[in-house]
Design an enzyme around this catalytic site. Structure first.
Site, PDB file in Angstrom:
ATOM      1  N   SER A   1       2.695   0.513   4.532  1.00  0.00           N
ATOM      2  CA  SER A   1       2.499   1.750   4.085  1.00  0.00           C
ATOM      3  C   SER A   1       2.913   2.558   5.142  1.00  0.00           C
ATOM      4  O   SER A   1       2.788   2.261   6.388  1.00  0.00           O
ATOM      5  CB  SER A   1       0.952   2.032   3.671  1.00  0.00           C
ATOM      6  OG  SER A   1       0.585   3.389   3.672  1.00  0.00           O
TER       7      SER A   1
ATOM      8  N   TYR B   1      -7.285   1.064   6.419  1.00  0.00           N
ATOM      9  CA  TYR B   1      -6.245   0.317   5.596  1.00  0.00           C
ATOM     10  C   TYR B   1      -4.866   0.294   6.446  1.00  0.00           C
ATOM     11  O   TYR B   1      -4.105  -0.572   6.398  1.00  0.00           O
ATOM     12  CB  TYR B   1      -5.805   1.236   4.345  1.00  0.00           C
ATOM     13  CG  TYR B   1      -4.765   1.076   3.451  1.00  0.00           C
ATOM     14  CD1 TYR B   1      -4.918  -0.072   2.603  1.00  0.00           C
ATOM     15  CD2 TYR B   1      -3.614   1.746   3.628  1.00  0.00           C
ATOM     16  CE1 TYR B   1      -3.913  -0.467   1.763  1.00  0.00           C
ATOM     17  CE2 TYR B   1      -2.625   1.221   2.777  1.00  0.00           C
ATOM     18  CZ  TYR B   1      -2.729   0.182   1.692  1.00  0.00           C
ATOM     19  OH  TYR B   1      -1.620  -0.126   1.012  1.00  0.00           O
TER      20      TYR B   1
ATOM     21  N   LYS C   1      -2.585  -3.001   7.704  1.00  0.00           N
ATOM     22  CA  LYS C   1      -1.289  -2.920   7.523  1.00  0.00           C
ATOM     23  C   LYS C   1      -0.312  -2.953   8.872  1.00  0.00           C
ATOM     24  O   LYS C   1       0.897  -3.708   8.708  1.00  0.00           O
ATOM     25  CB  LYS C   1      -0.756  -1.760   6.725  1.00  0.00           C
ATOM     26  CG  LYS C   1      -1.002  -1.809   4.964  1.00  0.00           C
ATOM     27  CD  LYS C   1      -0.779  -3.018   4.270  1.00  0.00           C
ATOM     28  CE  LYS C   1      -1.225  -2.844   2.830  1.00  0.00           C
ATOM     29  NZ  LYS C   1      -0.627  -3.882   2.200  1.00  0.00           N
TER      30      LYS C   1
END
Length: 262
Positions: A148, A168, A172
């Protein structure tokens, strides 16, 4: 360009969703045997049935869930039972956080942030561990992890974002380090490449409604892009397709951004 994917077996996780659906369809169009990993939900049946058709009929569906190690083994076993090989792994599945209004604080998030952080990195690592011996044995393989742009851009307070997006992004970012290091260890044993594709905010058939309720995030993101628009999932899928193909002989251990320049 000949991509050399005809007859290859490809695992794509999260393949009933927007990005994963386009990725799996792209591989199917190249003649690959596509194993579609999906989280079992009532609405998935129609999506996966349509996906098998879109992939030229040469596709197999199998339940797969991040944070469920047994399903990782079952997904790989399904591929081996079907074709006897695994040539490509695309780690696309993720556990998402919902949109949040501006002003919320990341330390106040209570939406299972620890579980989601672990699943978003450990799920990809687990599947990579399972397919690595198979690729080493054949001396060929391609691994592509979907990340991302939050990793490089950060979570902008003015752009609102997602509840828990900080966690998150952390998961990643760990995936980038894992892919870089495994590129070295796998590359010693054959033509085995590992890369990360970093999409920006992307249009998929599933997230149109969510973007419409995202406090203007989509509009502001598009305005920052040289293209002046968001990419759609099919455009990102073509980047994944090349990196996972036999035509790619030079790119490994890299993080490739596919965001329209945003």
């Amino acid at each position: 360009m000949e991509l050399g994917l005809n007859g290859r077996t490809v695992l794509v996780t999260g393949a009933s969703g927007g990005m994963g659906r386009e990725i799996a369809t792209a591989f199917g169009a190249e003649g690959a045997a596509v194993v579609i990993g999906y989280r079992s939900r009532p609405e998935d049946a129609a999506h996966t049935a349509g996906l098998v058709e879109a992939a030229g009929g040469r596709a197999l569906t199998a339940p797969y869930g991040l944070g469920e190690p047994d399903t990782a083994r079952s997904l790989v076993d399904a591929a081996l039972h079907w074709t006897g090989r695994v040539d490509v792994l695309v780690n696309n599945a993720f556990r998402a956080f919902g949109f949040r209004p501006p002003g919320d604080r990341f330390e106040e998030v209570g939406d299972d942030w620890q579980g989601k952080l672990r699943d978003n990195i450990e799920g990809a690592v687990e599947l990579t561990r399972l397919v690595a011996p198979l690729m080493r044995e054949r001396g060929w393989g391609r691994i592509v992890h979907l990340s991302s742009s939050l990793v490089t851009e950060g979570v902008l307070e003015t752009d609102a974002g997602r509840i828990g997006a900080e966690y998150y992004a952390a998961a990643k970012a760990a995936l980038h380090g894992f892919s870089r290091s495994t590129a070295f260890s796998l590359g010693r044993d054959g033509d085995i490449l590992s890369n990360v594709v970093v999409p920006g905010l992307t249009r998929t058939f599933r997230n149109e409604e969510r973007m419409a309720n995202s406090f203007g995030v989509a509009e502001r993101y598009a305005a920052r892009a040289p293209l002046g628009r968001l990419l759609d999932a099919a455009e990102v899928a073509r980047v994944v397709l090349f990196l996972a193909s036999a035509a790619n002989t030079a790119i490994t251990g890299q993080s490739i951004t596919a965001s329209g320049g945003a």
